[in-house]
Design an enzyme around this catalytic site. Structure first.
Site, PDB file in Angstrom:
ATOM      1  N   CYS A 176       2.896   1.339   2.617  1.00 33.08           N
ATOM      2  CA  CYS A 176       3.660   2.462   3.170  1.00 33.08           C
ATOM      3  C   CYS A 176       3.756   2.425   4.678  1.00 33.08           C
ATOM      4  CB  CYS A 176       2.984   3.777   2.807  1.00 33.08           C
ATOM      5  SG  CYS A 176       2.355   3.807   1.153  1.00 33.08           S
ATOM      6  N   ASN A 181      -4.030  -1.771   0.587  1.00 32.08           N
ATOM      7  CA  ASN A 181      -3.113  -2.686   1.250  1.00 32.08           C
ATOM      8  C   ASN A 181      -3.527  -2.828   2.694  1.00 32.08           C
ATOM      9  OD1 ASN A 181      -0.582  -4.036   0.606  1.00 32.08           O
ATOM     10  ND2 ASN A 181      -0.114  -2.148  -0.503  1.00 32.08           N
ATOM     11  N   SER A 203      -3.499  11.789  -4.725  1.00 35.37           N
ATOM     12  CA  SER A 203      -4.196  10.722  -4.023  1.00 35.37           C
ATOM     13  C   SER A 203      -5.636  11.153  -3.793  1.00 35.37           C
ATOM     14  CB  SER A 203      -3.504  10.445  -2.681  1.00 35.37           C
ATOM     15  OG  SER A 203      -2.182  10.036  -2.919  1.00 35.37           O
ATOM     16  N   LEU A 204      -6.522  10.598  -4.578  1.00 38.23           N
ATOM     17  CA  LEU A 204      -7.911  11.041  -4.521  1.00 38.23           C
ATOM     18  C   LEU A 204      -8.735  10.116  -3.613  1.00 38.23           C
ATOM     19  CD1 LEU A 204      -9.559  13.338  -5.710  1.00 38.23           C
ATOM     20  CD2 LEU A 204     -10.120  11.886  -7.657  1.00 38.23           C
ATOM     21  N   CYS A 238      -3.503   4.618   6.149  1.00 36.95           N
ATOM     22  CA  CYS A 238      -2.055   4.656   5.931  1.00 36.95           C
ATOM     23  C   CYS A 238      -1.269   4.426   7.219  1.00 36.95           C
ATOM     24  CB  CYS A 238      -1.679   6.003   5.323  1.00 36.95           C
ATOM     25  SG  CYS A 238       0.077   6.165   4.997  1.00 36.95           S
ATOM     26  N   GLY A 292       5.426  10.092   4.365  1.00 39.30           N
ATOM     27  CA  GLY A 292       5.427  11.553   4.385  1.00 39.30           C
ATOM     28  C   GLY A 292       4.656  12.187   3.247  1.00 39.30           C
ATOM     29  N   GLU A 300      11.719   4.412   5.443  1.00 34.81           N
ATOM     30  CA  GLU A 300      11.818   3.266   4.549  1.00 34.81           C
ATOM     31  C   GLU A 300      11.755   3.673   3.091  1.00 34.81           C
ATOM     32  OE1 GLU A 300       8.350   1.265   6.552  1.00 34.81           O
ATOM     33  OE2 GLU A 300       7.664   1.080   4.482  1.00 34.81           O
ATOM     34  N   SER A 334       3.943  12.347  -5.410  1.00 36.32           N
ATOM     35  CA  SER A 334       2.558  12.053  -5.044  1.00 36.32           C
ATOM     36  C   SER A 334       2.127  12.918  -3.860  1.00 36.32           C
ATOM     37  CB  SER A 334       2.461  10.569  -4.671  1.00 36.32           C
ATOM     38  OG  SER A 334       1.154  10.251  -4.279  1.00 36.32           O
TER      39      SER A 334
HETATM   40  N1  SAH Z   1       1.554  11.766   1.068  1.00 38.24           N
HETATM   41  C1  SAH Z   1       1.599  11.424  -0.326  1.00 38.24           C
HETATM   42  C2  SAH Z   1       2.571  10.308  -0.681  1.00 38.24           C
HETATM   43  C3  SAH Z   1       2.689   9.119   0.212  1.00 38.24           C
HETATM   44  S1  SAH Z   1       1.535   7.812   0.109  1.00 38.24           S
HETATM   45  C4  SAH Z   1       0.217  11.119  -0.834  1.00 38.24           C
HETATM   46  O1  SAH Z   1      -0.716  11.136  -0.059  1.00 38.24           O
HETATM   47  O2  SAH Z   1       0.051  10.910  -2.029  1.00 38.24           O
HETATM   48  C5  SAH Z   1       1.625   7.114  -1.494  1.00 38.24           C
HETATM   49  C6  SAH Z   1       0.288   6.543  -1.930  1.00 38.24           C
HETATM   50  O3  SAH Z   1      -0.046   5.340  -1.203  1.00 38.24           O
HETATM   51  C7  SAH Z   1      -0.879   7.504  -1.684  1.00 38.24           C
HETATM   52  O4  SAH Z   1      -1.746   7.478  -2.771  1.00 38.24           O
HETATM   53  C8  SAH Z   1      -1.520   6.901  -0.450  1.00 38.24           C
HETATM   54  O5  SAH Z   1      -2.832   7.345  -0.310  1.00 38.24           O
HETATM   55  C9  SAH Z   1      -1.369   5.432  -0.736  1.00 38.24           C
HETATM   56  N2  SAH Z   1      -1.536   4.554   0.421  1.00 38.24           N
HETATM   57  C10 SAH Z   1      -1.150   4.729   1.689  1.00 38.24           C
HETATM   58  N3  SAH Z   1      -1.504   3.683   2.452  1.00 38.24           N
HETATM   59  C11 SAH Z   1      -2.087   2.803   1.639  1.00 38.24           C
HETATM   60  C12 SAH Z   1      -2.675   1.521   1.827  1.00 38.24           C
HETATM   61  N4  SAH Z   1      -2.712   0.943   3.021  1.00 38.24           N
HETATM   62  N5  SAH Z   1      -3.199   0.919   0.746  1.00 38.24           N
HETATM   63  C13 SAH Z   1      -3.175   1.491  -0.468  1.00 38.24           C
HETATM   64  N6  SAH Z   1      -2.653   2.682  -0.713  1.00 38.24           N
HETATM   65  C14 SAH Z   1      -2.113   3.343   0.337  1.00 38.24           C
END
Ligand code: SAH
Length: 346
Positions: free
Chosen positions: A333, A290, A214-215, A119, A159, A92, A191
Site C-alpha cells: 500500500c 510487505n 486489521s488486527l 504502512c 486511506g 493508487e 477494511s
Molecule cells: N486503513 C484500512 C485499509 C487500508 S490498508 C485498514 O487499516 O485496514 C489495507 C491492509 O494492508 C491493512 O490490513 C493494513 O494494515 C495492511 N498493510 C499496510 N501496509 C502493509 C505492509 N507493509 N505489509 C502488509 N500489510 C500492510
C-alpha cells in the site's frame, strides 16, 4: 461550488434536473452514461442534445481520473495504477486477476492519518478525503483501461475508509445500485484499522458487504507499537464491535494479520490471537508483511508462516495465507504513490 455529478444518486440527480428545468428522463440518461457506459466527459454523451450537454458542463463538476502511471507485474499480471485527481493529488489502485474474477483494490483517501508503523500510505499524513465519485472512478477507469469487467471490490488501498464514512457509504450505494454498475454487496470488502463507533454505524446499515479488521497483534501493548489507533480502542472493544457487526448483518468478519518476523509471529501470538477471536464467526487472512523502503520490518520465512497458520487451525480458526500479488511492482500500500511523489518533489 458546482455539484459533483458522479457523486449524486439517481434521485438527487432527478432533483437537480428539475431545478435546471429539465425532464426526469434526462437524469436517467445522464446516470446511465456515467455509471453504465462509464463516460469520461459530457462530450461522450452523444445522444443528448448539444445545448443540454453544454448546460450540464456549466452546472456540474465531472470527475474523470487520469492514469499517470501503470505498472504490470511480470509474475501474475497484477496491475497497479497511479491516478491523478483534479487537484493534482495522487492515489493508487490495484487490479488483480483471479480465477473467480477480477478484483480492484481502491483508495479511500489521499494519504492517511492513522499512522500505522508498517504502512507506506500514512508517511506523508492525510491530504484529503476522496469523494464518492473519486472512489467509483478508480473502478470505472480500470474497467475502461483493461476492457474487462470488475467483479470484486476491496477498499484496502490508501486511506482509512471509516475515517471518510459519509463518502464511503455514498460510494457503496452508487456502486451497488441496480441502475449503475450493480456490483453485488457480497463482492465488496471494506477494511478498517478499527474505528469502533463507525463499525457499529456501518453494522446498522445492514449491508451484505464484508468487514475486514486489521488486527496485526493479539496483545494491546503490541498493537499499540504498530498502530496508534490502538491507543483509542482496546482489542476487547474491537471484538465487541465485530460481534455487533455479525449480529446485525450475519456477515463473517475477516481479520487481517500482517506477520512481522520476531514481533508477532510466535506461538504465543498465535494462541493469544485464537483466544481473542474464537467466539466470533470469523476468518483470518495472514499477510507476510510487505517490506517498505522507509520501514525495517521483515517477513517471517514460509515455514514460520505455515506453523503460525497451523497453530491457529489447531485452535479451530479458519485461516488463509494471502497470496502476494504484484511483489515486483511496489505491491505494498502506498509505495508507488510515495515513489512518484519523491520523483516529483526531488
Ligand atoms: N486503513 C484500512 C485499509 C487500508 S490498508 C485498514 O487499516 O485496514 C489495507 C491492509 O494492508 C491493512 O490490513 C493494513 O494494515 C495492511 N498493510 C499496510 N501496509 C502493509 C505492509 N507493509 N505489509 C502488509 N500489510 C500492510
Amino acid at each position: 461550488m458546482m455539484p459533483d455529478i458522479k457523486s449524486l444518486t439517481l434521485e438527487e440527480l432527478k432533483a437537480e434536473a428539475a431545478a435546471m428545468g429539465e425532464q426526469p428522463f434526462r437524469a436517467k440518461q445522464l446516470y446511465q452514461w456515467m455509471h453504465v457506459k462509464l463516460a469520461r466527459s459530457f462530450d461522450e454523451m452523444t445522444n443528448l442534445p448539444l445545448t443540454f450537454r453544454e448546460k450540464c458542463r456549466s452546472y456540474f463538476a465531472y470527475t474523470a481520473l487520469k492514469a499517470v502511471q501503470v505498472q504490470e507485474s511480470a509474475l501474475d499480471g497484477t496491475k497497479k495504477y497511479l491516478f491523478e485527481l483534479a487537484d493534482g493529488k495522487l492515489i493508487e489502485s490495484v487490479w488483480m486477476k483471479y480465477k473467480h474474477g477480477n478484483s480492484v483494490c481502491i483508495s479511500s483517501q489521499a494519504g492517511c492519518r492513522m499512522g500505522c508503523a508498517f504502512c507506506a500510505s500514512t508517511i506523508g499524513g492525510l491530504e484529503r478525503n476522496l469523494t464518492p465519485s473519486e472512489m467509483l472512478d478508480q473502478i470505472y477507469a480500470i474497467t475502461l483501461l483493461t476492457g474487462e469487467r470488475v467483479s470484486n471490490v476491496v477498499v484496502m488501498g490508501c486511506g482509512e475508509p471509516l475515517d471518510n464514512y459519509e463518502n464511503l457509504l455514498k460510494f457503496l450505494t452508487l456502486l451497488t445500485d441496480e441502475n449503475g454498475l450493480h456490483i453485488s454487496q457480497r463482492s465488496i470488502t471494506v477494511s478498517t484499522c478499527g474505528l469502533t463507533e463507525k463499525m457499529r454505524l456501518l453494522a446498522d446499515e445492514k449491508l451484505q458487504i464484508t468487514l475486514a479488521l486489521s488486527l496485526h497483534a493479539a496483545f494491546d501493548e503490541k498493537r499499540r507499537e504498530l498502530m496508534p489507533v490502538a491507543n483509542r480502542y482496546t482489542i476487547a472493544e474491537l471484538m465487541e464491535a465485530c460481534a455487533y457487526y455479525f449480529e446485525k448483518t450475519g456477515r463473517r468478519i475477516t481479520f487481517e494479520y500482517s506477520l512481522i518476523r520476531g514481533f508477532n509471529d510466535g506461538e504465543r501470538d498465535a494462541k493469544a490471537l485464537a483466544a481473542q477471536i474464537r467466539r466470533l464467526n470469523c476468518h483470518v487472512n495472514l499477510i507476510p508483511v510487505n517490506p517498505v523502503n522507509e520501514r525495517d520490518f521483515v517477513q517471517p520465512d514460509a515455514a514460520k508462516v505455515a506453523v503460525f497458520k497451523n497453530n491457529l487451525e489447531k485452535n479451530g480458526i479458519n485461516v488463509t495465507i494471502r497470496r502476494e500479488m504484484g511483489r515486483d511492482i511496489d505491491g505494498a500500500c502506498g509505495q508507488l504513490r510515495r515513489r512518484q511523489r519523491k520523483f516529483y518533489q526531488g
